[in-house]
Design a protein around this motif. Structure first.
Motif, PDB file in Angstrom:
ATOM      1  N   HIS A  50       0.832  -1.208   0.000  1.00  0.00           N
ATOM      2  CA  HIS A  50       0.000   0.000   0.000  1.00  0.00           C
ATOM      3  C   HIS A  50       0.862   1.252   0.000  1.00  0.00           C
ATOM      4  O   HIS A  50       0.559   2.232  -0.686  1.00  0.00           O
ATOM      5  CB  HIS A  50      -0.927   0.005   1.214  1.00  0.00           C
ATOM      6  CG  HIS A  50      -2.046  -0.968   1.102  1.00  0.00           C
ATOM      7  ND1 HIS A  50      -2.109  -2.108   1.842  1.00  0.00           N
ATOM      8  CD2 HIS A  50      -3.136  -0.974   0.295  1.00  0.00           C
ATOM      9  CE1 HIS A  50      -3.201  -2.776   1.521  1.00  0.00           C
ATOM     10  NE2 HIS A  50      -3.824  -2.131   0.582  1.00  0.00           N
ATOM     11  N   TYR A  51       1.924   1.201   0.773  1.00  0.00           N
ATOM     12  CA  TYR A  51       2.820   2.352   0.851  1.00  0.00           C
ATOM     13  C   TYR A  51       3.497   2.616  -0.494  1.00  0.00           C
ATOM     14  O   TYR A  51       3.540   3.762  -0.964  1.00  0.00           O
ATOM     15  CB  TYR A  51       3.868   2.111   1.942  1.00  0.00           C
ATOM     16  CG  TYR A  51       4.924   3.178   1.992  1.00  0.00           C
ATOM     17  CD1 TYR A  51       4.643   4.446   2.519  1.00  0.00           C
ATOM     18  CD2 TYR A  51       6.207   2.938   1.496  1.00  0.00           C
ATOM     19  CE1 TYR A  51       5.610   5.432   2.548  1.00  0.00           C
ATOM     20  CE2 TYR A  51       7.177   3.922   1.527  1.00  0.00           C
ATOM     21  CZ  TYR A  51       6.871   5.171   2.055  1.00  0.00           C
ATOM     22  OH  TYR A  51       7.835   6.150   2.077  1.00  0.00           O
ATOM     23  N   ILE A  52       4.007   1.565  -1.131  1.00  0.00           N
ATOM     24  CA  ILE A  52       4.690   1.726  -2.413  1.00  0.00           C
ATOM     25  C   ILE A  52       3.721   2.242  -3.480  1.00  0.00           C
ATOM     26  O   ILE A  52       4.068   3.135  -4.273  1.00  0.00           O
ATOM     27  CB  ILE A  52       5.343   0.409  -2.870  1.00  0.00           C
ATOM     28  CG1 ILE A  52       6.478   0.018  -1.918  1.00  0.00           C
ATOM     29  CG2 ILE A  52       5.862   0.525  -4.298  1.00  0.00           C
ATOM     30  CD1 ILE A  52       7.617   1.017  -1.846  1.00  0.00           C
ATOM     31  N   MET A  53       2.502   1.717  -3.533  1.00  0.00           N
ATOM     32  CA  MET A  53       1.523   2.226  -4.486  1.00  0.00           C
ATOM     33  C   MET A  53       1.214   3.701  -4.206  1.00  0.00           C
ATOM     34  O   MET A  53       1.115   4.521  -5.132  1.00  0.00           O
ATOM     35  CB  MET A  53       0.239   1.401  -4.438  1.00  0.00           C
ATOM     36  CG  MET A  53      -0.871   1.897  -5.367  1.00  0.00           C
ATOM     37  SD  MET A  53      -0.464   1.833  -7.139  1.00  0.00           S
ATOM     38  CE  MET A  53      -0.855   0.112  -7.490  1.00  0.00           C
ATOM     39  N   ALA A  54       1.082   4.053  -2.936  1.00  0.00           N
ATOM     40  CA  ALA A  54       0.748   5.431  -2.571  1.00  0.00           C
ATOM     41  C   ALA A  54       1.853   6.414  -2.942  1.00  0.00           C
ATOM     42  O   ALA A  54       1.581   7.609  -3.134  1.00  0.00           O
ATOM     43  CB  ALA A  54       0.444   5.522  -1.079  1.00  0.00           C
ATOM     44  N   LEU A  55       3.092   5.937  -3.062  1.00  0.00           N
ATOM     45  CA  LEU A  55       4.181   6.816  -3.471  1.00  0.00           C
ATOM     46  C   LEU A  55       3.910   7.442  -4.836  1.00  0.00           C
ATOM     47  O   LEU A  55       4.398   8.538  -5.132  1.00  0.00           O
ATOM     48  CB  LEU A  55       5.505   6.046  -3.525  1.00  0.00           C
ATOM     49  CG  LEU A  55       6.175   5.696  -2.197  1.00  0.00           C
ATOM     50  CD1 LEU A  55       7.447   4.889  -2.452  1.00  0.00           C
ATOM     51  CD2 LEU A  55       6.496   6.954  -1.388  1.00  0.00           C
ATOM     52  N   ASN A  56       3.114   6.766  -5.667  1.00  0.00           N
ATOM     53  CA  ASN A  56       2.764   7.318  -6.977  1.00  0.00           C
ATOM     54  C   ASN A  56       1.947   8.602  -6.870  1.00  0.00           C
ATOM     55  O   ASN A  56       1.915   9.390  -7.813  1.00  0.00           O
ATOM     56  CB  ASN A  56       1.941   6.298  -7.768  1.00  0.00           C
ATOM     57  CG  ASN A  56       2.772   5.164  -8.317  1.00  0.00           C
ATOM     58  OD1 ASN A  56       3.625   5.365  -9.165  1.00  0.00           O
ATOM     59  ND2 ASN A  56       2.513   3.951  -7.830  1.00  0.00           N
ATOM     60  N   PHE A  57       1.284   8.795  -5.725  1.00  0.00           N
ATOM     61  CA  PHE A  57       0.280   9.846  -5.629  1.00  0.00           C
ATOM     62  C   PHE A  57       0.607  10.880  -4.555  1.00  0.00           C
ATOM     63  O   PHE A  57      -0.285  11.476  -3.952  1.00  0.00           O
ATOM     64  CB  PHE A  57      -1.091   9.217  -5.357  1.00  0.00           C
ATOM     65  CG  PHE A  57      -1.394   8.046  -6.251  1.00  0.00           C
ATOM     66  CD1 PHE A  57      -1.319   8.183  -7.626  1.00  0.00           C
ATOM     67  CD2 PHE A  57      -1.715   6.803  -5.727  1.00  0.00           C
ATOM     68  CE1 PHE A  57      -1.574   7.103  -8.472  1.00  0.00           C
ATOM     69  CE2 PHE A  57      -1.978   5.725  -6.553  1.00  0.00           C
ATOM     70  CZ  PHE A  57      -1.914   5.874  -7.933  1.00  0.00           C
ATOM     71  N   GLN A  58       1.880  11.121  -4.335  1.00  0.00           N
ATOM     72  CA  GLN A  58       2.283  12.078  -3.305  1.00  0.00           C
ATOM     73  C   GLN A  58       1.847  13.501  -3.632  1.00  0.00           C
ATOM     74  O   GLN A  58       1.756  14.340  -2.721  1.00  0.00           O
ATOM     75  CB  GLN A  58       3.801  12.042  -3.122  1.00  0.00           C
ATOM     76  CG  GLN A  58       4.312  10.735  -2.551  1.00  0.00           C
ATOM     77  CD  GLN A  58       5.802  10.757  -2.331  1.00  0.00           C
ATOM     78  OE1 GLN A  58       6.305  11.394  -1.401  1.00  0.00           O
ATOM     79  NE2 GLN A  58       6.542  10.085  -3.197  1.00  0.00           N
ATOM     80  N   GLN A  59       1.586  13.782  -4.910  1.00  0.00           N
ATOM     81  CA  GLN A  59       1.136  15.128  -5.265  1.00  0.00           C
ATOM     82  C   GLN A  59      -0.291  15.385  -4.800  1.00  0.00           C
ATOM     83  O   GLN A  59      -0.727  16.533  -4.712  1.00  0.00           O
ATOM     84  CB  GLN A  59       1.248  15.346  -6.787  1.00  0.00           C
ATOM     85  CG  GLN A  59       0.164  14.683  -7.621  1.00  0.00           C
ATOM     86  CD  GLN A  59       0.414  13.196  -7.850  1.00  0.00           C
ATOM     87  OE1 GLN A  59       1.311  12.595  -7.257  1.00  0.00           O
ATOM     88  NE2 GLN A  59      -0.395  12.592  -8.712  1.00  0.00           N
TER      89      GLN A  59
END
Length: 244
Positions: A50-59
């Protein structure tokens, strides 16, 4: 604030119907009312995914921390990965898509952990007509969020919800099978497993360690490719294309 909580169970075996593709997500079967999950390594892997996928959406999201503190007796589960978003910002279709991709990451992680990347890479060609090798992890709440988050997307593009859901599941698997992504999941998993006593692990600490790992340049390339392939969302990108 959004909490993601998971524990492992095995999915029911689906029946292959090559001439009559089954687009129902009933193959994801969940058990309700389970006790709080044990902090075993497979569970840690789902949090890392979940954390790695969420890195895509830090903006769009503020990634906060992973809370590994069990709740008291009779209370629900473990707090898990936490992130937030300014409630004043508009919730457009891409935001719902981001949330759905994060939601479904546990299924991707459980499946790859169970069978390995190469087997899942081959088996994924059978999805959704036969998804018996997809492993779920006690994430009934997660799946409910996944399907709910995609409903506004389906309505916006006038697509069937099941088609949108399967398209998103397949794209999530594609991301975790990209070079460097699963290696990043494993690195974060091992780091979390070694620091369980900390109770919470911040995004800043995880990212600092990850950025110094050999897989990080490949992860950055994978994230760039994934975002380019996925966005901006269009009806064509969200259509379910099955070649068999």
């Amino acid at each position: 604030m959004l909490n993601l909580r998971f524990a492992f169970v095995r999915s029911k075996k689906a029946i292959r119907k090559p001439n009559n593709i089954n687009l129902q997500l009933s193959i994801l079967s969940f058990q309700q009312g389970q006790q709080a999950p044990v902090l075993d390594f497979p569970y840690v892997i789902t949090e890392a995914a979940h954390y790695i996928m969420a890195l895509n959406f830090q903006q769009e999201f503020d990634l906060l921390y992973i809370d590994l503190r069990p709740k008291g007796e009779g209370k629900e589960g473990i707090a898990g990965f936490k992130f937030s978003r300014d409630a004043k910002k508009t919730m457009h279709p891409e935001i719902y898509d981001h949330l759905a991709l994060i939601d479904i990451s546990s299924v991707c992680a459980a499946s790859i952990h169970q069978y390995g990347k190469e087997i899942i890479r081959v088996e994924k060609a059978n999805f959704p007509s036969d998804a018996a090798m997809m492993v779920t992890a006690g994430c009934g709440d997660d799946y409910v969020r996944f399907s709910k988050h995609l409903l506004p997307v389906s309505r916006h593009f006038l697509l069937r919800p099941m088609h949108t859901q399967w398209n998103t599941i397949l794209k999530a698997f594609d991301f975790f099978l990209m070079e460097g992504v699963w290696e990043a999941v494993m690195y974060v998993s091992e780091w979390i497993a070694e620091h369980l006593g900390a109770g919470t692990i911040s995004h800043a600490i995880l990212l600092e360690g990850l950025s110094s790992h050999a897989c990080y340049p490949m992860l950055c390339t994978a994230m760039e490719n994934f975002l380019t392939q996925r966005y901006p969302l269009t009806k064509k990108r969200l259509e379910l294309n099955i070649s068999h």
